[in-house]
Write a protein that holds these residues in place. Structure first.
Motif, PDB file in Angstrom:
ATOM      1  N   UNK A   1       0.794  -1.232   0.000  1.00 48.86           N
ATOM      2  CA  UNK A   1       0.000   0.000   0.000  1.00 48.86           C
ATOM      3  C   UNK A   1       0.826   1.281   0.000  1.00 48.86           C
ATOM      4  N   UNK A   2       2.149   1.157   0.209  1.00 54.41           N
ATOM      5  CA  UNK A   2       2.974   2.365   0.290  1.00 54.41           C
ATOM      6  C   UNK A   2       3.976   2.443  -0.855  1.00 54.41           C
ATOM      7  N   UNK A   3       4.390   3.663  -1.129  1.00 56.03           N
ATOM      8  CA  UNK A   3       5.379   3.894  -2.170  1.00 56.03           C
ATOM      9  C   UNK A   3       6.768   3.506  -1.680  1.00 56.03           C
ATOM     10  N   UNK A   4       7.697   3.409  -2.614  1.00 51.90           N
ATOM     11  CA  UNK A   4       9.080   3.091  -2.259  1.00 51.90           C
ATOM     12  C   UNK A   4       9.654   4.169  -1.345  1.00 51.90           C
ATOM     13  N   UNK A   5       9.257   5.433  -1.577  1.00 48.59           N
ATOM     14  CA  UNK A   5       9.737   6.532  -0.738  1.00 48.59           C
ATOM     15  C   UNK A   5       9.268   6.366   0.702  1.00 48.59           C
ATOM     16  N   UNK A   6       8.013   5.924   0.867  1.00 49.51           N
ATOM     17  CA  UNK A   6       7.464   5.737   2.212  1.00 49.51           C
ATOM     18  C   UNK A   6       8.140   4.564   2.911  1.00 49.51           C
ATOM     19  N   UNK A   7       8.413   3.494   2.183  1.00 46.24           N
ATOM     20  CA  UNK A   7       9.104   2.341   2.758  1.00 46.24           C
ATOM     21  C   UNK A   7      10.496   2.762   3.220  1.00 46.24           C
ATOM     22  N   UNK A   8      11.117   3.635   2.458  1.00 48.99           N
ATOM     23  CA  UNK A   8      12.430   4.149   2.838  1.00 48.99           C
ATOM     24  C   UNK A   8      12.350   4.907   4.162  1.00 48.99           C
ATOM     25  N   UNK A   9      11.260   5.655   4.359  1.00 50.37           N
ATOM     26  CA  UNK A   9      11.076   6.393   5.615  1.00 50.37           C
ATOM     27  C   UNK A   9      10.869   5.423   6.775  1.00 50.37           C
ATOM     28  N   UNK A  10      10.061   4.373   6.545  1.00 51.21           N
ATOM     29  CA  UNK A  10       9.806   3.390   7.595  1.00 51.21           C
ATOM     30  C   UNK A  10      11.092   2.698   8.051  1.00 51.21           C
ATOM     31  N   UNK A  11      11.992   2.492   7.116  1.00 46.53           N
ATOM     32  CA  UNK A  11      13.194   1.700   7.400  1.00 46.53           C
ATOM     33  C   UNK A  11      14.446   2.553   7.613  1.00 46.53           C
ATOM     34  N   UNK A  12      14.268   3.880   7.611  1.00 43.64           N
ATOM     35  CA  UNK A  12      15.402   4.804   7.770  1.00 43.64           C
ATOM     36  C   UNK A  12      16.488   4.542   6.731  1.00 43.64           C
ATOM     37  N   UNK A  13      16.041   4.255   5.513  1.00 37.87           N
ATOM     38  CA  UNK A  13      16.975   4.064   4.407  1.00 37.87           C
ATOM     39  C   UNK A  13      16.661   5.115   3.356  1.00 37.87           C
ATOM     40  N   UNK A  14      16.971   4.852   2.121  1.00 39.92           N
ATOM     41  CA  UNK A  14      16.665   5.795   1.044  1.00 39.92           C
ATOM     42  C   UNK A  14      15.810   5.110  -0.018  1.00 39.92           C
ATOM     43  N   UNK A  15      15.153   5.915  -0.827  1.00 42.44           N
ATOM     44  CA  UNK A  15      14.337   5.356  -1.902  1.00 42.44           C
ATOM     45  C   UNK A  15      15.203   4.561  -2.872  1.00 42.44           C
ATOM     46  N   UNK A  16      16.413   5.047  -3.097  1.00 43.83           N
ATOM     47  CA  UNK A  16      17.336   4.327  -3.981  1.00 43.83           C
ATOM     48  C   UNK A  16      17.683   2.953  -3.421  1.00 43.83           C
ATOM     49  N   UNK A  17      17.814   2.862  -2.080  1.00 42.96           N
ATOM     50  CA  UNK A  17      18.113   1.572  -1.447  1.00 42.96           C
ATOM     51  C   UNK A  17      16.961   0.595  -1.643  1.00 42.96           C
ATOM     52  N   UNK A  18      15.729   1.105  -1.534  1.00 43.62           N
ATOM     53  CA  UNK A  18      14.552   0.254  -1.745  1.00 43.62           C
ATOM     54  C   UNK A  18      14.528  -0.271  -3.179  1.00 43.62           C
ATOM     55  N   UNK A  19      14.822   0.588  -4.128  1.00 42.01           N
ATOM     56  CA  UNK A  19      14.843   0.185  -5.539  1.00 42.01           C
ATOM     57  C   UNK A  19      15.941  -0.845  -5.783  1.00 42.01           C
ATOM     58  N   UNK A  20      17.125  -0.598  -5.209  1.00 43.76           N
ATOM     59  CA  UNK A  20      18.233  -1.546  -5.381  1.00 43.76           C
ATOM     60  C   UNK A  20      17.916  -2.887  -4.719  1.00 43.76           C
ATOM     61  N   UNK A  21      17.146  -2.843  -3.645  1.00 45.04           N
ATOM     62  CA  UNK A  21      16.686  -4.073  -2.990  1.00 45.04           C
ATOM     63  C   UNK A  21      15.848  -4.900  -3.965  1.00 45.04           C
ATOM     64  N   UNK A  22      14.960  -4.236  -4.705  1.00 41.85           N
ATOM     65  CA  UNK A  22      14.116  -4.923  -5.691  1.00 41.85           C
ATOM     66  C   UNK A  22      14.982  -5.535  -6.793  1.00 41.85           C
ATOM     67  N   UNK A  23      15.967  -4.777  -7.259  1.00 42.07           N
ATOM     68  CA  UNK A  23      16.874  -5.286  -8.293  1.00 42.07           C
ATOM     69  C   UNK A  23      17.633  -6.508  -7.780  1.00 42.07           C
ATOM     70  N   UNK A  24      18.063  -6.443  -6.533  1.00 41.09           N
ATOM     71  CA  UNK A  24      18.852  -7.538  -5.953  1.00 41.09           C
ATOM     72  C   UNK A  24      18.053  -8.838  -5.900  1.00 41.09           C
TER      73      UNK A  24
END
Length: 295
Positions: free
Chosen positions: A36-59
């Protein structure tokens, strides 16, 4: 589909960065947040960055966050009810009462067994049973309280299949891995928190020697799951050592029955031979004729 995400995480977990592993925890434990949340919001929840969330998906092998999110959404829309029995039990759970604690304990066992039934992935189960049937040699390992179910599984497999060893740690001579390198080895490791270092070390060493690994453990983050060829995930009440045995033994019994069904002819011959030999080696009092038919 959520199972596919978890399997990808299990296989890639050891290669992920510390920040990506934080996102893994949400993906495993609270997938609805990703749905239900955007990659940017997930980054906020996890104290990471949106780029980290995207790279997680690629990984994990996804084309991006959208593909991962859509896969999780579809799995949630199907209506994942596998937690139903346990949630229902927990909603009504009370402190054990001396007057009816037997009923309360059994109700807990039944709830976890029902969840295990709903979680069964028959495709995975078929692959696991097939790996046991096809293995030339099997080693079962489990330390501390896991030694009890490990010893039972070893005894049962040795009776119906043979060529099964029980690894007992430092007092054991595991040269058979080196002497019989040409054999198809399968290591079945049983481990739950807290994970003994001996089990983890043995599994990693066996993997390096070319053995296949079946991990029977609590989930994708277990230290033995990342190197496993197959992960048999078992959800049990805590603490596992005192409350989780019924669920664990039930799943081990499923494996034994699966081998007996898939390799019925050879198992029947093995059991008949086993009975003949044991009758000569051991004396029994008041024994009845054993019926080893699995049907």
């Amino acid at each position: 589909m959520a199972q596919l995400v978890k399997e990808r995480i299990r296989k890639q977990y050891g290669k992920l960065t510390a920040s990506q592993k934080i996102i893994c925890k949400i993906a495993i434990e609270k997938p609805s947040l990703l749905a239900i949340h955007t990659a940017k919001k997930i980054a906020e929840f996890t104290n990471t960055s949106e780029a980290t969330v995207i790279r997680f998906c690629y990984a994990l092998g996804y084309s991006g966050y959208t593909e991962l999110q859509e896969e999780i959404k579809k799995s949630l829309l199907i209506g994942d009810q596998r937690k139903g029995p346990i949630q229902k039990y927990r909603d009504t759970e009370v402190t054990l009462d001396l007057s009816n604690y037997a009923h309360q304990v059994m109700e807990s066992d039944i709830a976890y067994l029902q969840q295990s039934m709903q979680q069964i992935d028959y495709t995975l189960l078929q692959e696991v049973v097939k790996s046991i049937v096809q293995a030339n040699r099997i080693v079962v390992v489990g330390f501390r309280w896991c030694h009890i179910p490990a010893k039972w599984l070893f005894s049962a497999l040795n009776a119906i299949k043979g060529n099964t060893h029980l690894y007992t740690g430092a007092v054991d001579n595991a040269d058979y891995f080196l002497i019989e390198r040409d054999q198809e080895w399968l290591v079945i490791a049983i481990s739950f928190p807290r994970h003994p270092s001996e089990t983890v070390a043995m599994v990693h060493s066996a993997k390096e020697l070319g053995a296949k690994i079946l991990a029977i453990t609590e989930g994708e983050f277990s230290p033995i799951s990342q190197v496993a060829d197959h992960l048999l995930k078992i959800t049990t009440p805590q603490p596992v050592a005192t409350s989780g045995m019924p669920t664990l033994f039930s799943m081990l019994n499923v494996l034994i029955k699966g081998v007996m069904l898939h390799d019925a002819e050879n198992v029947q011959k093995r059991l008949q031979h086993y009975d003949e030999i044991s009758s000569k080696l051991y004396s029994f009092v008041g024994e009845d004729e054993e019926d080893f038919s699995i049907f």
